[in-house]
Design a protein around this motif. Structure first.
Motif, PDB file in Angstrom:
ATOM      1  N   MET A 303       1.900  -6.270   2.949  1.00 23.94           N
ATOM      2  CA  MET A 303       2.636  -5.012   2.903  1.00 23.94           C
ATOM      3  C   MET A 303       1.848  -3.932   2.161  1.00 23.94           C
ATOM      4  N   PRO A 304       1.755  -2.758   2.750  1.00 20.51           N
ATOM      5  CA  PRO A 304       1.073  -1.652   2.068  1.00 20.51           C
ATOM      6  C   PRO A 304       1.898  -1.174   0.865  1.00 20.51           C
ATOM      7  N   ALA A 305       1.294  -0.425   0.006  1.00 19.41           N
ATOM      8  CA  ALA A 305       1.986   0.133  -1.167  1.00 19.41           C
ATOM      9  C   ALA A 305       3.187   0.966  -0.704  1.00 19.41           C
ATOM     10  N   GLY A 306       4.224   0.970  -1.526  1.00 13.11           N
ATOM     11  CA  GLY A 306       5.401   1.776  -1.197  1.00 13.11           C
ATOM     12  C   GLY A 306       6.494   0.974  -0.527  1.00 13.11           C
ATOM     13  N   VAL A 307       6.193  -0.278  -0.139  1.00 11.68           N
ATOM     14  CA  VAL A 307       7.234  -1.149   0.425  1.00 11.68           C
ATOM     15  C   VAL A 307       7.729  -2.074  -0.692  1.00 11.68           C
ATOM     16  N   ASP A 308       9.019  -2.141  -0.878  1.00 13.37           N
ATOM     17  CA  ASP A 308       9.618  -3.068  -1.862  1.00 13.37           C
ATOM     18  C   ASP A 308      10.429  -4.128  -1.146  1.00 13.37           C
ATOM     19  N   LEU A 320      14.014  -5.539   2.768  1.00 13.79           N
ATOM     20  CA  LEU A 320      12.863  -4.653   2.540  1.00 13.79           C
ATOM     21  C   LEU A 320      13.297  -3.198   2.479  1.00 13.79           C
ATOM     22  N   ARG A 321      12.680  -2.476   1.534  1.00 14.04           N
ATOM     23  CA  ARG A 321      12.865  -1.033   1.496  1.00 14.04           C
ATOM     24  C   ARG A 321      11.546  -0.393   1.888  1.00 14.04           C
ATOM     25  N   LEU A 322      11.604   0.422   2.915  1.00 15.15           N
ATOM     26  CA  LEU A 322      10.399   1.081   3.420  1.00 15.15           C
ATOM     27  C   LEU A 322      10.157   2.378   2.667  1.00 15.15           C
ATOM     28  N   PRO A 323       8.918   2.879   2.676  1.00 17.56           N
ATOM     29  CA  PRO A 323       8.680   4.215   2.083  1.00 17.56           C
ATOM     30  C   PRO A 323       9.480   5.269   2.861  1.00 17.56           C
ATOM     31  N   GLN A 324       9.792   6.373   2.209  1.00 18.46           N
ATOM     32  CA  GLN A 324      10.562   7.432   2.862  1.00 18.46           C
ATOM     33  C   GLN A 324       9.882   7.955   4.120  1.00 18.46           C
ATOM     34  N   ALA A 356      18.480   3.665   6.885  1.00 15.87           N
ATOM     35  CA  ALA A 356      17.422   4.199   7.750  1.00 15.87           C
ATOM     36  C   ALA A 356      16.018   3.819   7.298  1.00 15.87           C
ATOM     37  N   HIS A 357      15.913   3.314   6.052  1.00 20.26           N
ATOM     38  CA  HIS A 357      14.601   2.878   5.562  1.00 20.26           C
ATOM     39  C   HIS A 357      14.651   1.443   5.053  1.00 20.26           C
ATOM     40  N   HIS A 358      15.544   0.660   5.626  1.00 19.93           N
ATOM     41  CA  HIS A 358      15.677  -0.737   5.206  1.00 19.93           C
ATOM     42  C   HIS A 358      15.620  -1.681   6.403  1.00 19.93           C
ATOM     43  N   LEU A 359      15.257  -2.912   6.117  1.00 18.65           N
ATOM     44  CA  LEU A 359      15.360  -3.951   7.140  1.00 18.65           C
ATOM     45  C   LEU A 359      15.539  -5.304   6.480  1.00 18.65           C
ATOM     46  N   LEU A 381       1.915  -2.532  11.044  1.00 19.91           N
ATOM     47  CA  LEU A 381       2.586  -1.395  11.682  1.00 19.91           C
ATOM     48  C   LEU A 381       3.019  -0.355  10.644  1.00 19.91           C
ATOM     49  N   ILE A 382       3.516  -0.840   9.498  1.00 17.85           N
ATOM     50  CA  ILE A 382       3.923   0.102   8.447  1.00 17.85           C
ATOM     51  C   ILE A 382       2.693   0.873   7.951  1.00 17.85           C
ATOM     52  N   ALA A 383       1.595   0.157   7.782  1.00 13.59           N
ATOM     53  CA  ALA A 383       0.358   0.807   7.341  1.00 13.59           C
ATOM     54  C   ALA A 383      -0.070   1.883   8.341  1.00 13.59           C
ATOM     55  N   GLN A 384       0.054   1.558   9.647  1.00 10.80           N
ATOM     56  CA  GLN A 384      -0.292   2.553  10.692  1.00 10.80           C
ATOM     57  C   GLN A 384       0.564   3.810  10.547  1.00 10.80           C
TER      58      GLN A 384
END
Lengths: 387, 387
Positions: A303-308, A320-324, A356-359, A381-384
């Motif tokens: 996971m790239p930075a910014g994902v918790d 998972l919480r995605l970056p904004q 909207a920023h969770h999964l 994909l998140i990094a992309q």
């Protein structure tokens, strides 16, 4: 996203990270077959094939009462426990009996998607209260209760998955449970404790249940064999006050059809009484713990930075919480194009925008290699998207 | 009276003329055991043990669709049929989705006691309409509908057991069915056709179902394996419009728990596909017909003048009308002192007083000797009271 509960919803060749059910190799197939053959021969078939007692299979009730009193010192008796058609059957029964359309109920935000769906079917006003890493935020609950009171409303119950919550994997702390019970007494609402992941714990003991902490007062506690034996058997239990159990047992549905599926319940009873269950649960814990570890290691690595994400101590799920900058819809579309399916956060909130920023990822179903591969694809994909 | 649906309610050594379930020797025990063993070995266990499709076991759906189209030329497709947890599960699901507290529903007087119980649980206004030997009295239905309309009310549905009704054993005529359908169109209510005794017919063909007569429009037709296979398996079906089936399948309860008990449904599907069912049903008809004949002969021989009863052409039940001088409470007390239990007429009416001179006898459960002995005792007691 695909419906989480249907194996049929799984696209062939895909990586279904949404699938919140046990994988086939975790079902005790041979033991169950042996139990059925022996039960059929030994016990007479009336118990398997005719109408059953409304409270449910008597031997299964005795087994569970003894187990709870031994493991948790709950101090319950037969009058406090009934067999139900999975925890789903329990949530439906409780909702039907305790609410009328327009009544308010309290839920976590996020909360279990299919329970929200049942509450919507009953046309309830669903009041979400945020959770953090220790579970429900008590100050937010108090604020919600004041707001409802000001509008002349009293919620009927608070629905909670207290241990390894679906979808977050979070377990509510003992302190929070105590505070919620205090508020439940002050405002007069019941607590519906859907404790289906209790036995899927990887570490030490869990906090005492709401039922135990409240001395059984105004708590309805649900459990299930779906996670620890087999979902297809559709058997669970409800622990509540003797008066509440009596009222459910006297309902028209149970009078008409008899208790929870007698055939299935007798099979489960025979299985439990053979002592096979405890060993199987112990083995399952090891299996699921290893899958959790694989998933967490893959998340750490990909996971790239910014994902918790949460680090659940049991259960089936990681949240998972995605970056904004990463919307779950976009991620979902890209993941599906790569044949990876997860549960979008939107379904777990009363207001979908809040998710909207969770999964949610499930580690219950996939073998390790696919679990790892799926998470790596998501990370890429998140990094992309953030690039 | 004892609860009809629980074998546990039967007092040892008593003659339970109330028992509305099949006796043990009528359950196809050996065939089912063979089917389960073969199914387990042959078919993979995912179908038995994991979450199932919300619409229910796919092979069972296909089997039933084909059977109905062959036997009744219903012209239904997969989209019109779903598997449910017995007809009880269907009545509960329909009531939950089609009504709100305070809504009016129409029922026969007398009507099936446990269905009335479900409607009361849902806090409905239950509107009884008298029946005679041909079923619902259409002029009374029309009057009830006008009265409701005058009060600004439209009933949500008419609940009916059209064939060999519980408790009366009466089958509604084709003409009456047609007239009810016309009124249902005029007043916009649905028809819930609980057709669980359809296959337990002793004579010629039955009138076409409401579903067939109405071309499927606004009719929900329930069926069950409880009478023709085994109640403990708790499996039935619902036939309705594709849109209605879709709405039920999309409900929170089914999303959460999956379809009707997958384990039980797969066993039933395997049994049906083995061709064992048709032969078993044919054999059952002979068994129940002989019991019905024994019961009618015993009634002819033992009942004093002034007692009337129905002569059902199928199903499980005979309905008795006592002379005005014989109250069912007194008869019940005297019968219980002789260890004979029947179902008092009072439970089958919205207003219990309407059943104060009625009772229901079941011929499904007792062997011939006890059936005869129980009826003889009742005849003697009635003669005593009227003497």
């Amino acid at each position: 996203m695909k419906p989480e509960a249907t194996p049929q919803g799984i696209v062939a060749g895909s990586i279904p990270l949404f699938a919140g059910h046990p994988s086939r190799e975790l079902l005790p197939v041979d033991d169950l077959q042996r139990i059925i053959s022996a039960g059929w021969a030994g016990r007479g078939v009336g118990r398997y094939l005719n109408y059953g007692d409304e409270q449910g299979d008597s031997q299964l009730i005795d087994f569970l009462v003894e187990r709870f009193n031994r493991n948790e010192t709950l101090g319950i008796s037969r009058e406090n426990l009934m067999i139900i058609g999975g925890s789903t059957g329990g949530v439906g029964m409780i909702t039907q009996q305790l609410t009328r359309p327009g009544d308010a109920v309290l839920v976590d935000a996020p909360s279990y998607r299919d329970a929200l769906h049942i509450f919507r079917d009953h046309r309830l006003e669903i009041c979400p209260v945020p959770i953090d890493d220790d579970g429900l935020v008590v100050s937010d609950l108090a604020r919600m209760l004041r707001r409802l009171a000001a509008a002349g409303k009293a919620p009927r119950f608070y629905y909670v998955v207290p241990n390894f919550q679906n979808p977050s994997g979070i377990t509510m702390s003992r302190e929070r449970r105590g505070a919620v019970i205090e508020l439940s007494r002050e405002y007069g609402f019941a607590i519906v404790e859907d404790d289906v992941y209790n036995d899927i714990r990887f570490g030490g003991p869990l906090p005492p249940s709401f039922y135990e902490l409240a001395g059984g007062e105004n708590v309805l506690r649900l459990g299930s064999f779906s996670k620890t034996l087999a979902p297809g058997l559709r058997i669970g239990w409800l622990i509540a006050s003797a008066e509440r159990v009596r009222r459910f047992v006297d309902s028209g549905m149970l009078r008409m059809g008899g208790g929870a599926n007698p055939f299935s319940a007798a099979v489960v009873a025979d299985y439990c009484r053979s002592d096979a269950w405890e060993g199987h649960v112990e083995w399952l814990r090891g299996q699921y713990r290893r899958r959790r570890d694989v998933a967490l290691a893959a998340l750490d690595a990909s996971m790239p930075a910014g994902v918790d994400w949460t680090r659940p101590a049991g259960g089936y799920f990681i949240w998972l919480r995605l970056p904004q900058s990463v919307g779950v819809d976009e991620l979902e579309a890209r993941a599906q194009a790569r044949n990876v399916y997860f549960a979008s956060g939107k379904g777990f909130f009363v207001d979908p925008v809040a998710g909207a920023h969770h999964l949610r990822l499930s580690f219950s179903f996939l073998p390790r290699v696919e679990l790892q591969a799926g998470i790596e694809i998501l990370g890429g994909l998140i990094a992309q998207i953030t690039a």
